[in-house]
Design a protein around this motif. Structure first.
Motif, short mmCIF file in Angstrom:
data_model
loop_
_atom_site.label_atom_id
_atom_site.label_comp_id
_atom_site.label_asym_id
_atom_site.label_seq_id
_atom_site.Cartn_x
_atom_site.Cartn_y
_atom_site.Cartn_z
N ARG A 107 -17.94 51.71 -0.68
CA ARG A 107 -18.79 50.56 -1.03
C ARG A 107 -18.01 49.63 -1.94
O ARG A 107 -17.18 50.06 -2.72
N ILE A 108 -18.31 48.35 -1.83
CA ILE A 108 -17.71 47.33 -2.68
C ILE A 108 -18.82 46.69 -3.49
O ILE A 108 -19.89 46.37 -2.95
N GLU A 109 -18.58 46.50 -4.76
CA GLU A 109 -19.55 45.83 -5.62
C GLU A 109 -18.95 44.51 -6.07
O GLU A 109 -17.85 44.47 -6.61
N ILE A 110 -19.66 43.41 -5.83
CA ILE A 110 -19.18 42.08 -6.17
C ILE A 110 -20.17 41.48 -7.16
O ILE A 110 -21.35 41.34 -6.85
N ARG A 111 -19.67 41.14 -8.34
CA ARG A 111 -20.54 40.53 -9.36
C ARG A 111 -20.41 39.01 -9.23
O ARG A 111 -19.34 38.46 -9.35
N CYS A 112 -21.55 38.36 -9.01
CA CYS A 112 -21.58 36.93 -8.79
C CYS A 112 -22.09 36.21 -10.03
O CYS A 112 -22.62 36.82 -10.95
N LYS A 113 -21.94 34.90 -9.99
CA LYS A 113 -22.41 34.05 -11.06
C LYS A 113 -23.92 34.23 -11.24
O LYS A 113 -24.65 34.42 -10.29
N GLY A 114 -24.37 34.18 -12.48
CA GLY A 114 -25.79 34.31 -12.75
C GLY A 114 -26.25 35.76 -12.83
O GLY A 114 -27.45 36.03 -12.85
N GLY A 115 -25.31 36.71 -12.83
CA GLY A 115 -25.67 38.12 -12.98
C GLY A 115 -26.03 38.82 -11.68
O GLY A 115 -26.39 39.99 -11.70
N ARG A 116 -25.95 38.13 -10.57
CA ARG A 116 -26.27 38.78 -9.29
C ARG A 116 -25.14 39.73 -8.89
O ARG A 116 -23.98 39.45 -9.14
N VAL A 117 -25.51 40.83 -8.25
CA VAL A 117 -24.54 41.82 -7.82
C VAL A 117 -24.75 42.10 -6.33
O VAL A 117 -25.87 42.35 -5.90
N LEU A 118 -23.67 42.03 -5.55
CA LEU A 118 -23.71 42.37 -4.13
C LEU A 118 -23.05 43.72 -3.96
O LEU A 118 -21.91 43.92 -4.37
N LYS A 119 -23.75 44.67 -3.35
CA LYS A 119 -23.17 45.97 -3.04
C LYS A 119 -23.17 46.10 -1.53
O LYS A 119 -24.22 46.10 -0.90
N ASP A 125 -18.35 43.12 8.17
CA ASP A 125 -17.66 42.02 8.81
C ASP A 125 -17.42 40.89 7.80
O ASP A 125 -18.35 40.49 7.09
N PRO A 126 -16.19 40.35 7.70
CA PRO A 126 -15.89 39.29 6.71
C PRO A 126 -16.77 38.06 6.86
O PRO A 126 -17.13 37.43 5.87
N ALA A 127 -17.17 37.71 8.07
CA ALA A 127 -18.02 36.53 8.26
C ALA A 127 -19.40 36.76 7.64
O ALA A 127 -19.98 35.85 7.04
N VAL A 128 -19.92 37.96 7.79
CA VAL A 128 -21.22 38.29 7.20
C VAL A 128 -21.12 38.27 5.68
O VAL A 128 -21.99 37.73 4.99
N LEU A 129 -20.05 38.85 5.14
CA LEU A 129 -19.85 38.86 3.70
C LEU A 129 -19.75 37.43 3.15
O LEU A 129 -20.35 37.10 2.13
N ARG A 130 -19.02 36.59 3.85
CA ARG A 130 -18.88 35.19 3.43
C ARG A 130 -20.24 34.50 3.37
O ARG A 130 -20.57 33.79 2.44
N ALA A 131 -21.08 34.75 4.38
CA ALA A 131 -22.42 34.15 4.43
C ALA A 131 -23.28 34.68 3.28
O ALA A 131 -24.03 33.93 2.67
N LEU A 132 -23.16 35.95 2.97
CA LEU A 132 -23.93 36.53 1.86
C LEU A 132 -23.53 35.94 0.52
O LEU A 132 -24.37 35.64 -0.32
N ILE A 133 -22.25 35.75 0.32
CA ILE A 133 -21.76 35.19 -0.95
C ILE A 133 -22.22 33.76 -1.11
O ILE A 133 -22.62 33.34 -2.19
N ARG A 134 -22.19 33.00 -0.04
CA ARG A 134 -22.64 31.59 -0.12
C ARG A 134 -24.10 31.54 -0.42
O ARG A 134 -24.63 30.74 -1.08
#
Length: 134
Positions: A107-119, A125-134
């Motif tokens: 699993r990868i944990e990505i901490r985003c601006k505003g305190g949001r965390v994506l696990k 798929d990189p395209a899905v991850l890109r859409a989630l981050i946006r």
């Protein structure tokens, strides 16, 4: 006959709202026009747009200093366990074999601006991850 303007009083300086400055900066960045063309459209000199850009960047950096370090990429390395020699990735894929003990991906944990965390799963798929981050 040429058009002539006569200024009889003291010329006032114009003031621009932050919203209008940001709108002009976005136009200069996204429209594909040169800064000089955008400046001409808004009746300012190009140096004014460059000054506003520097001021905005300084403000963003100051905010990042106040709220912590700005986001940045960190180096990542994946290493094999010492007791299991790893075959090169291409050879494993060609033979269809899975490495031992690889029941589920990491699993990868990505901490985003505003305190949001994506696990997310590491094999997402990189395209899905890109859409989630946006």
């Amino acid at each position: 006959m040429a058009l002539m303007e006569i200024v009889t009083g003291r010329e006032r300086r114009r003031s621009w709202s932050d919203e209008k400055k940001l709108e002009i900066l976005q136009e200069a960045a996204r429209s594909g026009l040169s800064v000089a063309d955008v400046a001409r459209r808004h009746d300012v000199v190009p140096q004014q747009i460059y000054l506003w850009r520097r001021q905005l960047l300084a403000k963003v950096r100051a905010d990042a200093d106040v709220h912590g370090a700005p986001p940045r990429f960190l180096p990542v390395s994946v290493i094999a366990e010492p007791d299991q020699p790893q075959a090169p990735r291409g050879e494993r894929a060609a033979s269809g074999e899975k490495p031992k003990g690889a029941g589920r991906p990491g699993r990868i944990e990505i901490r985003c601006k505003g305190g949001r965390v994506l696990k997310v799963e590491a094999d997402l798929d990189p395209a899905v991850l890109r859409a989630l981050i946006r």
